[in-house]
Design a protein around this motif. Structure first.
Motif, PDB file in Angstrom:
ATOM      1  N   LEU A   5       0.850  -1.184   0.000  1.00 37.53           N
ATOM      2  CA  LEU A   5       0.000   0.000   0.000  1.00 37.53           C
ATOM      3  C   LEU A   5       0.889   1.239   0.000  1.00 37.53           C
ATOM      4  O   LEU A   5       1.689   1.442   0.913  1.00 37.53           O
ATOM      5  N   SER A  14       1.329   5.642  -1.124  1.00 38.00           N
ATOM      6  CA  SER A  14       0.684   6.899  -1.473  1.00 38.00           C
ATOM      7  C   SER A  14       0.855   7.138  -2.968  1.00 38.00           C
ATOM      8  O   SER A  14       1.696   6.508  -3.622  1.00 38.00           O
ATOM      9  N   GLU A  25      -3.225   4.699  -2.370  1.00 37.39           N
ATOM     10  CA  GLU A  25      -4.198   5.375  -1.507  1.00 37.39           C
ATOM     11  C   GLU A  25      -4.696   6.653  -2.190  1.00 37.39           C
ATOM     12  O   GLU A  25      -3.911   7.540  -2.489  1.00 37.39           O
ATOM     13  N   THR A  48      -7.474   2.439  -3.605  1.00 41.52           N
ATOM     14  CA  THR A  48      -8.366   2.226  -2.469  1.00 41.52           C
ATOM     15  C   THR A  48      -9.751   2.792  -2.783  1.00 41.52           C
ATOM     16  O   THR A  48      -9.883   3.787  -3.499  1.00 41.52           O
ATOM     17  N   GLU A  82      -4.218   3.105   9.539  1.00 45.68           N
ATOM     18  CA  GLU A  82      -2.933   2.478   9.861  1.00 45.68           C
ATOM     19  C   GLU A  82      -3.163   1.322  10.831  1.00 45.68           C
ATOM     20  O   GLU A  82      -4.054   1.346  11.662  1.00 45.68           O
ATOM     21  N   SER A 141      -3.895  -1.713   9.769  1.00 43.84           N
ATOM     22  CA  SER A 141      -4.933  -2.576   9.203  1.00 43.84           C
ATOM     23  C   SER A 141      -4.423  -3.978   8.884  1.00 43.84           C
ATOM     24  O   SER A 141      -5.198  -4.868   8.551  1.00 43.84           O
ATOM     25  N   LYS A 172      -2.255  -4.539   6.444  1.00 43.81           N
ATOM     26  CA  LYS A 172      -1.695  -4.508   5.101  1.00 43.81           C
ATOM     27  C   LYS A 172      -0.237  -4.082   5.159  1.00 43.81           C
ATOM     28  O   LYS A 172       0.227  -3.507   6.146  1.00 43.81           O
ATOM     29  N   ASP A 173       0.512  -4.358   4.083  1.00 38.74           N
ATOM     30  CA  ASP A 173       1.906  -3.939   3.991  1.00 38.74           C
ATOM     31  C   ASP A 173       1.890  -2.447   3.657  1.00 38.74           C
ATOM     32  O   ASP A 173       1.971  -2.040   2.500  1.00 38.74           O
ATOM     33  N   ASP A 174       1.763  -1.636   4.695  1.00 37.38           N
ATOM     34  CA  ASP A 174       1.455  -0.215   4.561  1.00 37.38           C
ATOM     35  C   ASP A 174       2.734   0.619   4.587  1.00 37.38           C
ATOM     36  O   ASP A 174       3.378   0.759   5.626  1.00 37.38           O
ATOM     37  N   ARG A 191       2.665   3.865   3.051  1.00 42.04           N
ATOM     38  CA  ARG A 191       2.194   5.152   2.538  1.00 42.04           C
ATOM     39  C   ARG A 191       3.006   6.327   3.064  1.00 42.04           C
ATOM     40  O   ARG A 191       3.160   7.335   2.374  1.00 42.04           O
TER      41      ARG A 191
END
Length: 213
Positions: free
Chosen positions: A6, A8, A30, A140, A146, A148, A150-152, A154
């Motif tokens: 995930l 930005s 996102e 999305t 944040e 969540s 997921k491999d975040d 952003r």
């Protein structure tokens, strides 16, 4: 290989962003977050004769306060396209792959996009095609909080966070003004592409250590 990541949205973002794309089967962008100023969402960094130079896409004033990024409009009353293309030409006319890729970059910047997200998406897809990256790109449908699961990443790639992505170590390459400034990392993919050409994809793959791929 990551299953998904995930990220930005970003304007010709740095090489670590594209290393993540290269190592992910699926990339989720996102688009429901509120716009964040002074990030790569509307700027990129190139290397000119006087050092790093920010190319900033102006957005309409009054759009900053709690505006979903998907609704953020570019301020096309300003001559930013001309300035960006002039800056890229000045910085990279002597780069070995300038003639090969400049038109591709110029076509993205010159298109009359209304929304920042559309400009950034076209830049992302164009670079992926030029480099040979085949990750699936989606967006999305609602803001993902944040934590969540997921491999975040952003908020990991930002001018404000010089540490960047865990496990990422940019491999030095020859830059146009490298003799003057030494190697300068964390620049836009434009710098990597115009200096390395077809070798860009391999460079991106090698820059993220095996533990964090």
């Amino acid at each position: 290989m990551r299953e998904e990541v995930l990220l930005s949205t970003a304007y010709f973002p740095p090489a670590d962003y594209f290393s993540l794309v290269a190592h992910s089967r699926k990339v989720i962008i996102e688009r429901e977050e509120n716009y964040i100023k002074q990030t790569y969402r509307n700027r990129c960094m190139i290397l000119g004769s006087n050092g790093p130079l920010a190319l900033i896409v102006p957005v309409l004033r009054g759009s900053f306060h709690k505006t979903a990024l998907r609704d953020l409009r570019i301020d096309n009353s300003r001559r930013w396209r001309e300035l960006h293309l002039r800056g890229i030409t000045s910085a990279y006319a002597a780069a070995p792959f300038f003639e090969y890729y400049y038109d591709t970059i110029s076509q993205v910047i010159s298109r009359p996009f209304t929304f920042l997200l559309d400009l950034n998406t076209e830049a992302l897809k164009t670079v992926c095609e030029a480099v040979g990256l085949n990750s699936g790109i989606s967006f999305t449908e609602e803001f993902i909080t944040e934590g969540s699961g997921k491999d975040d990443l952003r908020y990991s790639i930002s001018p404000k966070h010089p540490t960047g992505v865990k496990g990422y170590s940019q491999i030095p390459y020859t830059q146009v003004f490298g003799e003057k400034h030494g190697f300068t990392g964390r620049l836009s993919i434009i710098d990597v592409l115009l200096n390395n050409g077809p070798g860009t994809g391999a460079l991106l793959l090698r820059s993220l250590d095996a533990e964090n791929r």
